[in-house]
Design an enzyme around this catalytic site. Structure first.
Site, PDB file in Angstrom:
ATOM      1  N   CYS A   2      84.249  69.428  31.433  1.00 58.48           N
ATOM      2  CA  CYS A   2      85.060  68.432  32.106  1.00 58.48           C
ATOM      3  C   CYS A   2      86.527  68.769  31.870  1.00 58.48           C
ATOM      4  CB  CYS A   2      84.826  67.008  31.631  1.00 58.48           C
ATOM      5  SG  CYS A   2      83.146  66.421  31.861  1.00 58.48           S
ATOM      6  N   ARG A  27      85.995  74.167  34.298  1.00 56.33           N
ATOM      7  CA  ARG A  27      85.433  73.377  33.201  1.00 56.33           C
ATOM      8  C   ARG A  27      84.255  72.507  33.628  1.00 56.33           C
ATOM      9  NH1 ARG A  27      89.105  73.217  28.937  1.00 56.33           N
ATOM     10  NH2 ARG A  27      88.109  71.383  28.053  1.00 56.33           N
ATOM     11  N   TRP A  74      81.527  67.956  34.317  1.00 56.01           N
ATOM     12  CA  TRP A  74      80.290  68.669  34.004  1.00 56.01           C
ATOM     13  C   TRP A  74      79.393  67.604  33.390  1.00 56.01           C
ATOM     14  CZ3 TRP A  74      77.387  69.797  29.578  1.00 56.01           C
ATOM     15  CH2 TRP A  74      76.397  70.785  29.757  1.00 56.01           C
ATOM     16  N   ASN A 100      86.926  63.599  28.693  1.00 59.72           N
ATOM     17  CA  ASN A 100      86.247  64.883  28.471  1.00 59.72           C
ATOM     18  C   ASN A 100      85.637  64.794  27.079  1.00 59.72           C
ATOM     19  OD1 ASN A 100      85.553  67.611  28.062  1.00 59.72           O
ATOM     20  ND2 ASN A 100      87.577  68.066  27.262  1.00 59.72           N
ATOM     21  N   GLY A 101      84.313  64.971  27.001  1.00 64.29           N
ATOM     22  CA  GLY A 101      83.661  64.919  25.682  1.00 64.29           C
ATOM     23  C   GLY A 101      82.407  64.075  25.736  1.00 64.29           C
ATOM     24  N   GLU A 496      72.859  90.827  26.934  1.00 65.04           N
ATOM     25  CA  GLU A 496      73.989  90.406  27.780  1.00 65.04           C
ATOM     26  C   GLU A 496      73.668  90.631  29.265  1.00 65.04           C
ATOM     27  OE1 GLU A 496      76.411  88.633  27.488  1.00 65.04           O
ATOM     28  OE2 GLU A 496      77.869  89.194  29.012  1.00 65.04           O
ATOM     29  N   LYS A 500      73.641  87.638  31.959  1.00 66.82           N
ATOM     30  CA  LYS A 500      74.480  87.669  33.168  1.00 66.82           C
ATOM     31  C   LYS A 500      73.616  87.417  34.404  1.00 66.82           C
ATOM     32  CE  LYS A 500      77.745  87.276  32.018  1.00 66.82           C
ATOM     33  NZ  LYS A 500      78.348  87.267  30.733  1.00 66.82           N
ATOM     34  N   GLU A 503      72.400  83.647  34.527  1.00 65.97           N
ATOM     35  CA  GLU A 503      73.360  82.574  34.769  1.00 65.97           C
ATOM     36  C   GLU A 503      73.953  82.574  36.169  1.00 65.97           C
ATOM     37  OE1 GLU A 503      76.699  82.304  32.081  1.00 65.97           O
ATOM     38  OE2 GLU A 503      77.042  84.447  32.087  1.00 65.97           O
ATOM     39  N   HIS A 519      54.642  94.743  21.395  1.00 67.58           N
ATOM     40  CA  HIS A 519      54.166  93.666  20.530  1.00 67.58           C
ATOM     41  C   HIS A 519      53.988  92.359  21.301  1.00 67.58           C
ATOM     42  CE1 HIS A 519      54.530  96.247  17.085  1.00 67.58           C
ATOM     43  NE2 HIS A 519      55.760  96.567  17.468  1.00 67.58           N
ATOM     44  N   LYS A 616      82.763  76.785  32.157  1.00 64.57           N
ATOM     45  CA  LYS A 616      83.371  77.906  31.431  1.00 64.57           C
ATOM     46  C   LYS A 616      83.568  77.586  29.954  1.00 64.57           C
ATOM     47  CE  LYS A 616      85.607  81.894  31.482  1.00 64.57           C
ATOM     48  NZ  LYS A 616      84.698  83.033  31.566  1.00 64.57           N
TER      49      LYS A 616
HETATM   50  C1  AGP Z   1      79.057  83.654  29.352  1.00 62.25           C
HETATM   51  O1  AGP Z   1      78.866  84.340  30.544  1.00 62.25           O
HETATM   52  C2  AGP Z   1      78.524  82.314  29.353  1.00 62.25           C
HETATM   53  N1  AGP Z   1      79.136  81.541  30.370  1.00 62.25           N
HETATM   54  C3  AGP Z   1      78.396  81.585  28.013  1.00 62.25           C
HETATM   55  O2  AGP Z   1      77.271  82.102  27.395  1.00 62.25           O
HETATM   56  C4  AGP Z   1      79.582  81.676  27.018  1.00 62.25           C
HETATM   57  O3  AGP Z   1      79.688  82.974  26.530  1.00 62.25           O
HETATM   58  C5  AGP Z   1      79.343  80.689  25.865  1.00 62.25           C
HETATM   59  O4  AGP Z   1      79.314  79.390  26.360  1.00 62.25           O
HETATM   60  C6  AGP Z   1      80.395  80.802  24.783  1.00 62.25           C
HETATM   61  O5  AGP Z   1      81.675  80.546  25.277  1.00 62.25           O
HETATM   62  P1  AGP Z   1      82.950  80.874  24.425  1.00 62.25           P
HETATM   63  O6  AGP Z   1      83.081  82.347  24.327  1.00 62.25           O
HETATM   64  O7  AGP Z   1      84.080  80.244  25.152  1.00 62.25           O
HETATM   65  O8  AGP Z   1      82.741  80.270  23.066  1.00 62.25           O
END
Ligand code: AGP
Length: 621
Positions: A2, A27, A74, A100-101, A496, A500, A503, A519, A616
């Site tokens: 947010c 956000r 959000w 926000n929170g 990673e 990617k 998400e 395994h 983000k």
């Molecule tokens: C990354 O592509 C993601 N959006 C997410 O996993 C992100 O890395 C995670 O929320 C941590 O964010 P930060 O680096 O701002 O702490």
């Protein structure tokens, strides 16, 4: 998550709020809303979905006034529909709040208010706040001057709230006033030419404010057309020197790229060069950190979430293999509730590109507190933050920060900040290897010399794979599951790659250490499950190729991220990478991961920069 904003000054609020929210949309983008106040009353407008929906609504509506607050959401409490959007109002409809929170004690507060006759109209935790502020106004009105009523009412309301929050409040009875407050959620105050702002993050005010002040926990602020007054947690006036805003924090345009994510992938050669210019002096790494952090060091623990944790895993590998330091990497969200026993001489590193991730901040705070509570010199906290936002909550909380200097990243999927975090760990591991004499000067120079050649190498690789991945993506449009394999230092890159893909393309993907397939996970394989394997020359190259053979025997489509060589013929498709020292290879192997995910998601017509359900900056637990 947010974003909140507030404006006050001579100009109409609504367009300013809308532009500020556009800069904060990273956000959260489930819904958005604004409330403006004019002598004619309070005007509140909300819309579910992206900000563009609110902007369309605004074209046909009135939102008069030079005072206002805004929100981009959000969703945490309550589905992303209009009635749960912010601002939330009190029963009279004259008082509006954005938050926000999370208000953790919203349930008992709500029950109490309902018992007193308040009818709630949303499922949000936030709605308790306007009702509480309205009650406090009523309670205080007999003995508090009208000019201070809103301020005092907000301050006494925050005493009742538990959780982490940043709020901004406007009231129709005080059209020339905004009151805001924070507890464990970011909030800054922007100072412009006769106009004043509040925002969750700098980009929202970068074009309109000349300087800014960050609020600390428990502090509140009153904005009027005459200026800004800051108050501590006891309601006493405080002074703080504002820092100049350079304008560089403004979110850039994504042109000529279709998405910010693609632009940010392409910026990695340049951001790597910037990092090298900043932290390499000849063949020496100079991070500018307090040497006390490293004296008598026995080990390192790294706390992070998501992509930052994957960078931390590469970092852990480097710290152990290059500098010989025992290192453990933790999910910040797990660490904070089940930390390992305290050990002496441990450097704790929090990694977060945003510097606002609630779990990482809380885990770092918890570690500091328990070490201080132990009151033993050997257990004293040594804390280091690695972030792209030195001005963030993490940056302000920790005395030692390593700025990855990747530049503003807008795409929710982290790309160039991941590269920056990797570089930070290369710097740290080489610095420590030198301090501890774990590697010879020549070896360290060998690494730094190779690193200096990476910017053009990366740029060429990005151009090359952008084209390959764009055409390869067409084969994955109907893929439902995908497996990523890697070993050693490239295992985190497999994780990673899978993250990617998940998400932004919503395809189920898992990363595994290649040797682990037999395994259990190998049972998943058939012709419909592509396997992407990272195979770089090094101690386990042959082993990875054997693991790939095992997958091939199950008839899977095989994609290789490997150098062009005889063995690479094993793969159905090769995304070639140049041969470098394997310890440096993650800087290259991550590029095809990013581009393949990007092109699959873009080819599916998905919203790459703002994928569903994500934000983000994850400022809630
Ligand atoms: C990354 O592509 C993601 N959006 C997410 O996993 C992100 O890395 C995670 O929320 C941590 O964010 P930060 O680096 O701002 O702490």
């Amino acid at each position: 998550m947010c974003g909140i904003v507030a404006t006050i000054g001579p100009r109409p609020s609504a367009p300013l709020l809308l532009e500020a929210l556009r800069q904060l949309e990273y956000r959260g983008y489930d819904s958005a809303g604004i409330a403006t106040v004019s002598p004619r009353g309070l005007h509140c407008l909300r819309a579910s979905g992206k900000l563009v929906n609110l902007s369309r609504k605004l074209e046909a509506a009135t939102a008069a006034g030079v005072t206002g607050i805004g929100h981009t959401r959000w969703a945490t409490h309550g589905s992303p529909e209009e009635r749960n959007a912010h601002p939330q109002l009190d029963q009279s409809g004259q008082l509006a709040v954005v938050q926000n929170g999370i208000i953790e004690n919203h349930r008992p507060l709500r029950e109490q208010l309902e018992a007193e006759g308040v009818a709630f109209v949303s499922d949000t935790d936030t709605e308790v706040i306007p009702h509480l502020v309205a009650r406090q106004i009523e309670r205080l009105s007999s003995h508090v001057a009208p000019a201070d009523l809103l301020l005092k009412a907000v301050q006494s309301t925050t005493d009742l709230l538990k959780g982490a929050y940043a709020i901004a409040v406007v009231w129709a009875a005080r059209p020339g006033e905004v009151v805001a407050a924070r507890w464990q959620a970011p909030l800054l105050v922007g100072l412009g030419e006769g106009e004043f702002f509040c925002a969750s993050d700098t980009p929202a005010i970068a074009t309109v404010a000349r300087s800014a002040v960050s609020l600390e926990d428990g502090e509140s602020v009153r904005l009027t057309p005459l200026g800004v007054e800051l108050f501590d947690c006891d309601g006493n006036r405080i002074q703080r020197t504002p820092r100049r805003l350079e304008g560089g924090d403004q979110i850039a345009d994504k042109r000529p790229y279709r998405h910010f994510m693609l632009k940010e992938i392409h910026e990695q050669g340049e951001s790597t060069q910037r990092w090298l210019d900043r932290y390499l002096r000849g063949s020496r790494v100079e991070l500018g950190l307090d040497p006390g952090l490293f004296e008598g060091l026995h080990g390192v623990e790294i706390l992070a979430c998501g992509t930052s944790r994957h960078a931390a895993m590469v970092g852990g590998h480097l710290l152990q293999q290059l500098a010989g330091i025992p290192t453990s990497v933790h999910y910040a969200s797990e660490f904070r509730y089940a930390p390992p026993p305290l050990r002496p001489g441990i450097l704790t590193i929090g990694v977060t590109q945003s510097g606002e991730t609630a779990d990482t901040l809380a885990a770092m705070a918890m570690e500091e507190e328990r070490r201080l509570a132990a009151d033993v010199t050997e257990l004293a906290p040594r804390l280091l933050g690695i972030t792209n936002r030195p001005e963030s909550s993490l940056g302000r909380r920790l005395p030692q920060i390593l700025d990855i200097a990747a530049g503003v990243e807008v795409g929710v999927a982290a790309t160039k900040t991941f590269m920056g975090q990797l570089l930070a760990f290369y710097g740290l591991a080489l610095d420590l290897a030198a301090r501890r004499h774990a590697r010879s000067t020549e070896e360290i120079q060998g690494f730094t010399d190779q690193l200096k050649g990476f910017p053009p190498l990366l740029q060429a690789l990005i151009e090359q794979h952008d084209q390959c991945c764009a055409s390869l993506a067409q084969d994955f449009l109907h893929t439902e599951d995908m497996i990523y394999l890697g070993r050693g230092i490239n295992y985190p890159i497999a994780l990673e790659g899978a993250l990617k893909l998940k998400e932004i393309s919503y395809i189920h993907a898992e990363g595994y250490p290649a040797g682990e397939m037999k395994h259990g996970p190998i049972a998943l394989l058939d012709a419909k499950v592509p396997v992407l394997s990272i195979a770089t020359p090094g101690p386990v190259f042959e082993k990875v190729l054997s693991n790939v053979q095992e997958a091939k025997a199950r008839n899977v489509p095989l994609i290789g991220v490997a150098p062009e060589c005889q063995d690479a013929q094993l793969f159905d498709v090769l995304l070639p990478i140049p041969v470098v020292n394997e310890l440096l290879s993650p800087l290259l192997t991550v590029i095809p991961m990013q581009l393949l995910s990007y092109h699959i998601a873009a080819s599916k017509g998905l919203d790459v920069d703002q994928p569903r359900n994500l934000a983000k900056s994850v400022t809630v637990e």
